[in-house]
Design an enzyme around this catalytic site. Sequence first.
Site, short mmCIF file in Angstrom:
data_model
loop_
_atom_site.label_atom_id
_atom_site.label_comp_id
_atom_site.label_asym_id
_atom_site.label_seq_id
_atom_site.Cartn_x
_atom_site.Cartn_y
_atom_site.Cartn_z
CG ASP A 1 -29.93 3.11 -15.60
OD1 ASP A 1 -28.69 3.12 -15.49
OD2 ASP A 1 -30.69 2.55 -14.80
CG LEU A 2 -29.02 7.91 -22.68
CD1 LEU A 2 -29.43 9.33 -22.32
CD2 LEU A 2 -27.78 7.92 -23.57
CG ASP A 3 -32.80 7.91 -24.22
OD1 ASP A 3 -33.39 8.90 -23.75
OD2 ASP A 3 -32.00 7.97 -25.17
CD GLU A 4 -31.51 1.21 -20.39
OE1 GLU A 4 -31.57 0.67 -19.28
OE2 GLU A 4 -30.69 0.90 -21.27
#
Length: 289
Positions: A231-234
Amino acid sequence: MDGNQPAFVLTFSCVDAVGIVAAVTGLLAERDGFILDSQQYADLDSGRFFMRVEFRGAGARFPGELAAVQEAFAPIVERFAMDARISDNRIKPRFVIAVSQGSHCLNDLLHRWSTGNLAIDIAAVVSNHEHQRRLTEWHGVPFHHLPVSDANRESQETAILQIMADAGADYLVLARYMQVLSHEMSAALSGRCINIHHSFLPGFKGAKPYHRAQERGVKLIGATAHFVTSDLDEGPIIEQAVERVDHRDSVDELIRIGRDTEAQVLARAVRWVAEQRVLIDGRKTVVFR
């Protein structure tokens, strides 16, 4: 206590239960182990227990080698079904750093490492650009230029993993590496890949975030270091910091402040991970500072 005895760190998480701390500290007492630092946390929402204990031997009854320490704790680890790790403080964890064109985070990590202020081994630097070769090689660190495009992304990521494997590296740090890792790469490095970015997210995604932030008149800027997930940048957050700004700050000044903050936040995250102070708790972390 003999100050020359090796020191070890035990970190673990498990389902919370009565007697966990007593079992760990009791074993150390039986073996003449001397506790240097101990921290613990019970997550009442998840029902899990987290602990970090740093210790060394105080006498002949305590094993001095990592394998012997692991064997001594094995029955407790099994009894409580711990997700546990035991490390020897004499062995520095090895890191590979990935970077694109920006130098501020890479330069900060190399400087801290070369001056003995960051207890890690930097095994290599990889980059999709040549810009940071001179800085890297000046510090005596191998530099690997690995250009990437949609056509070769899979093989490029395989090359990064191979460099890590050949160097015996434990972790990958994305020091402003401006490429999104694939789901497969993120999974392969689960809990072992640290990223840094500005803290405007989810606002001002994409190019020139400081320009758009300045246009909106933001009053706080900052940085976030986190573990990489698909999950991109999460991924689980390790460390954050903010700096207050106002209408007088130009875009260039915001960028300068932001870069300084990014470098400091990333260095703290790398230090805490290297010292086994960060444990993942679902979508968040427990950080024993």
